[in-house]
Structures are given as structure tokens and as C-alpha cells.
Design a protein around this motif. Structure first.
Motif, PDB file in Angstrom:
ATOM      1  N   ASN A  67      50.033  55.728  12.699  1.00  0.00           N
ATOM      2  CA  ASN A  67      49.174  55.484  11.534  1.00  0.00           C
ATOM      3  C   ASN A  67      48.132  56.573  11.364  1.00  0.00           C
ATOM      4  O   ASN A  67      47.634  56.783  10.264  1.00  0.00           O
ATOM      5  N   SER A  68      47.803  57.279  12.435  1.00  0.00           N
ATOM      6  CA  SER A  68      46.846  58.389  12.343  1.00  0.00           C
ATOM      7  C   SER A  68      47.566  59.719  12.094  1.00  0.00           C
ATOM      8  O   SER A  68      46.985  60.779  12.260  1.00  0.00           O
ATOM      9  N   ASP A  69      48.846  59.646  11.725  1.00  0.00           N
ATOM     10  CA  ASP A  69      49.686  60.795  11.371  1.00  0.00           C
ATOM     11  C   ASP A  69      49.948  61.756  12.525  1.00  0.00           C
ATOM     12  O   ASP A  69      50.264  62.915  12.300  1.00  0.00           O
ATOM     13  N   LYS A  70      49.839  61.283  13.750  1.00  0.00           N
ATOM     14  CA  LYS A  70      50.273  62.096  14.891  1.00  0.00           C
ATOM     15  C   LYS A  70      51.771  61.886  15.061  1.00  0.00           C
ATOM     16  O   LYS A  70      52.288  60.803  14.800  1.00  0.00           O
ATOM     17  N   GLN A  71      52.463  62.930  15.486  1.00  0.00           N
ATOM     18  CA  GLN A  71      53.916  62.882  15.621  1.00  0.00           C
ATOM     19  C   GLN A  71      54.310  63.133  17.068  1.00  0.00           C
ATOM     20  O   GLN A  71      53.793  64.046  17.697  1.00  0.00           O
ATOM     21  N   PHE A  72      55.226  62.304  17.562  1.00  0.00           N
ATOM     22  CA  PHE A  72      55.658  62.392  18.944  1.00  0.00           C
ATOM     23  C   PHE A  72      57.174  62.365  19.027  1.00  0.00           C
ATOM     24  O   PHE A  72      57.836  61.674  18.258  1.00  0.00           O
ATOM     25  N   CYS A  73      57.708  63.095  19.984  1.00  0.00           N
ATOM     26  CA  CYS A  73      59.133  63.097  20.258  1.00  0.00           C
ATOM     27  C   CYS A  73      59.383  62.123  21.406  1.00  0.00           C
ATOM     28  O   CYS A  73      58.748  62.228  22.448  1.00  0.00           O
ATOM     29  N   VAL A  74      60.311  61.196  21.174  1.00  0.00           N
ATOM     30  CA  VAL A  74      60.578  60.166  22.165  1.00  0.00           C
ATOM     31  C   VAL A  74      62.049  60.208  22.541  1.00  0.00           C
ATOM     32  O   VAL A  74      62.928  60.324  21.670  1.00  0.00           O
ATOM     33  N   LYS A  75      62.301  60.081  23.829  1.00  0.00           N
ATOM     34  CA  LYS A  75      63.683  60.074  24.316  1.00  0.00           C
ATOM     35  C   LYS A  75      64.376  58.785  23.881  1.00  0.00           C
ATOM     36  O   LYS A  75      63.775  57.706  23.939  1.00  0.00           O
ATOM     37  N   PRO A  76      65.639  58.874  23.473  1.00  0.00           N
ATOM     38  CA  PRO A  76      66.378  57.672  23.059  1.00  0.00           C
ATOM     39  C   PRO A  76      66.499  56.629  24.163  1.00  0.00           C
ATOM     40  O   PRO A  76      66.668  55.453  23.884  1.00  0.00           O
ATOM     41  N   ALA A  77      66.371  57.028  25.419  1.00  0.00           N
ATOM     42  CA  ALA A  77      66.501  56.106  26.548  1.00  0.00           C
ATOM     43  C   ALA A  77      65.225  55.311  26.832  1.00  0.00           C
ATOM     44  O   ALA A  77      65.236  54.444  27.714  1.00  0.00           O
ATOM     45  N   ALA A  78      64.146  55.568  26.104  1.00  0.00           N
ATOM     46  CA  ALA A  78      62.895  54.845  26.344  1.00  0.00           C
ATOM     47  C   ALA A  78      63.127  53.352  26.107  1.00  0.00           C
ATOM     48  O   ALA A  78      63.509  52.955  25.007  1.00  0.00           O
ATOM     49  N   PRO A  79      62.905  52.510  27.130  1.00  0.00           N
ATOM     50  CA  PRO A  79      63.186  51.076  26.997  1.00  0.00           C
ATOM     51  C   PRO A  79      62.435  50.409  25.846  1.00  0.00           C
ATOM     52  O   PRO A  79      62.989  49.575  25.123  1.00  0.00           O
ATOM     53  N   TRP A  80      61.174  50.771  25.641  1.00  0.00           N
ATOM     54  CA  TRP A  80      60.394  50.168  24.564  1.00  0.00           C
ATOM     55  C   TRP A  80      60.956  50.533  23.196  1.00  0.00           C
ATOM     56  O   TRP A  80      60.950  49.717  22.280  1.00  0.00           O
ATOM     57  N   LYS A  82      64.194  51.298  22.611  1.00  0.00           N
ATOM     58  CA  LYS A  82      65.446  50.541  22.479  1.00  0.00           C
ATOM     59  C   LYS A  82      65.174  49.120  21.989  1.00  0.00           C
ATOM     60  O   LYS A  82      65.865  48.614  21.110  1.00  0.00           O
ATOM     61  N   SER A  83      64.142  48.488  22.541  1.00  0.00           N
ATOM     62  CA  SER A  83      63.788  47.120  22.133  1.00  0.00           C
ATOM     63  C   SER A  83      63.391  47.071  20.659  1.00  0.00           C
ATOM     64  O   SER A  83      63.805  46.171  19.928  1.00  0.00           O
ATOM     65  N   LEU A  84      62.591  48.048  20.234  1.00  0.00           N
ATOM     66  CA  LEU A  84      62.170  48.079  18.824  1.00  0.00           C
ATOM     67  C   LEU A  84      63.353  48.331  17.890  1.00  0.00           C
ATOM     68  O   LEU A  84      63.437  47.739  16.813  1.00  0.00           O
ATOM     69  N   LEU A  85      64.256  49.204  18.295  1.00  0.00           N
ATOM     70  CA  LEU A  85      65.428  49.484  17.468  1.00  0.00           C
ATOM     71  C   LEU A  85      66.312  48.242  17.350  1.00  0.00           C
ATOM     72  O   LEU A  85      66.823  47.932  16.266  1.00  0.00           O
ATOM     73  N   GLU A  86      66.482  47.530  18.464  1.00  0.00           N
ATOM     74  CA  GLU A  86      67.271  46.294  18.435  1.00  0.00           C
ATOM     75  C   GLU A  86      66.600  45.223  17.590  1.00  0.00           C
ATOM     76  O   GLU A  86      67.268  44.389  16.986  1.00  0.00           O
ATOM     77  N   ALA A  87      65.260  45.238  17.527  1.00  0.00           N
ATOM     78  CA  ALA A  87      64.506  44.272  16.734  1.00  0.00           C
ATOM     79  C   ALA A  87      64.449  44.650  15.259  1.00  0.00           C
ATOM     80  O   ALA A  87      63.902  43.908  14.447  1.00  0.00           O
ATOM     81  N   GLY A  88      64.986  45.834  14.914  1.00  0.00           N
ATOM     82  CA  GLY A  88      65.063  46.206  13.504  1.00  0.00           C
ATOM     83  C   GLY A  88      64.214  47.376  13.057  1.00  0.00           C
ATOM     84  O   GLY A  88      64.090  47.610  11.848  1.00  0.00           O
ATOM     85  N   LEU A  89      63.612  48.108  13.980  1.00  0.00           N
ATOM     86  CA  LEU A  89      62.857  49.294  13.576  1.00  0.00           C
ATOM     87  C   LEU A  89      63.795  50.265  12.875  1.00  0.00           C
ATOM     88  O   LEU A  89      64.849  50.608  13.396  1.00  0.00           O
ATOM     89  N   ASN A  90      63.424  50.676  11.669  1.00  0.00           N
ATOM     90  CA  ASN A  90      64.257  51.574  10.869  1.00  0.00           C
ATOM     91  C   ASN A  90      63.910  53.023  11.187  1.00  0.00           C
ATOM     92  O   ASN A  90      62.782  53.449  10.956  1.00  0.00           O
ATOM     93  N   CYS A  91      64.877  53.751  11.724  1.00  0.00           N
ATOM     94  CA  CYS A  91      64.696  55.168  12.052  1.00  0.00           C
ATOM     95  C   CYS A  91      65.839  55.966  11.434  1.00  0.00           C
ATOM     96  O   CYS A  91      66.814  56.305  12.121  1.00  0.00           O
ATOM     97  N   PRO A  92      65.726  56.289  10.150  1.00  0.00           N
ATOM     98  CA  PRO A  92      66.804  57.054   9.519  1.00  0.00           C
ATOM     99  C   PRO A  92      66.871  58.468  10.074  1.00  0.00           C
ATOM    100  O   PRO A  92      65.887  58.965  10.638  1.00  0.00           O
TER     101      PRO A  92
END
Length: 110
Positions: A67-80, A82-92
Motif C-alpha cells: 500500500n505504500s508502493d514499495k515493491q518486493f520480489c518473492v520466491k514462489p516457494a514462500a509458504p505464506w 502459497k497460502s494467499l494464492l490458494e485463498a484467491g490472491l490474484n497475481c496476473p
């Protein structure tokens, strides 16, 4: 040396300089690429994009914008993540220019 150049050569040099001047911003418009990722959890997610391997960018990461417009690169294997993606986080797949990326902690790197 310079004063002895013919008018046509001066014209050619001037044209080349103008072309280089106006084409330089196009080089800067090439999208940046995550070359390192982190596993540390990020909160206050505003947007998420998936960076897939492509020419000039060989790694698969997710780009998280806070929300503060900072950008971070996250590994696809990050458990948190994965949980958000399974819960419906949209990452086109990434389709717009993303600026430079930050890493929260150097110890999150592999």
C-alpha cells in the motif's frame, strides 16, 4: 580535425546525435527484472504480479506491491504466498513496467 569535416558529415553526425538523444528513453523503458527473491512475509499487499521467465529475465518470482508502493520480489516457494494464492490472491503475469525492487532482508536470499 573537426573544422575540416564537410557539411554532409556534420549533418550525419548531428542526425546521429538527435537519434541517440530521442531513442535513449526507450532503452530505459525496458522492464526491470527480479534477479533475487525473498521468503519473508509481506503484509498490506496492494497488487501482485507474477514474473515468469523470459528473454533477459530468467527467474520466476512474484512481485508484491504494498500500500505504500514499495515493491518486493518473492520466491514462489514462500509458504505464506502459497497460502494467499490458494485463498484467491490474484497475481496476473507482469504486463506493465515495475520499478526497481527491494529486498527486505539479505538473509532471506539463497
Amino acid at each position: 580535425m573537426w573544422p575540416s569535416l564537410s557539411a554532409s558529415r556534420w549533418s550525419c553526425l548531428l542526425t546521429l546525435a538527435v537519434v541517440m538523444l530521442f531513442s535513449a528513453p526507450e532503452v530505459d523503458s525496458v522492464r526491470d527484472c527480479c534477479d533475487r527473491g525473498q521468503m519473508k512475509e509481506i503484509t498490506d499487499i496492494k497488487k501482485c504480479f507474477e514474473q515468469k521467465p523470459r528473454f533477459g529475465c530468467r527467474h520466476h518470482y512474484f512481485v508484491i506491491v504494498t500500500n505504500s508502493d514499495k515493491q518486493f520480489c518473492v520466491k514462489p516457494a514462500a509458504p505464506w504466498l502459497k497460502s494467499l494464492l490458494e485463498a484467491g490472491l490474484n497475481c496476473p503475469p507482469e504486463s506493465s513496467k515495475i520499478g526497481r525492487f527491494e529486498v527486505l532482508d539479505k538473509y532471506d536470499m539463497e
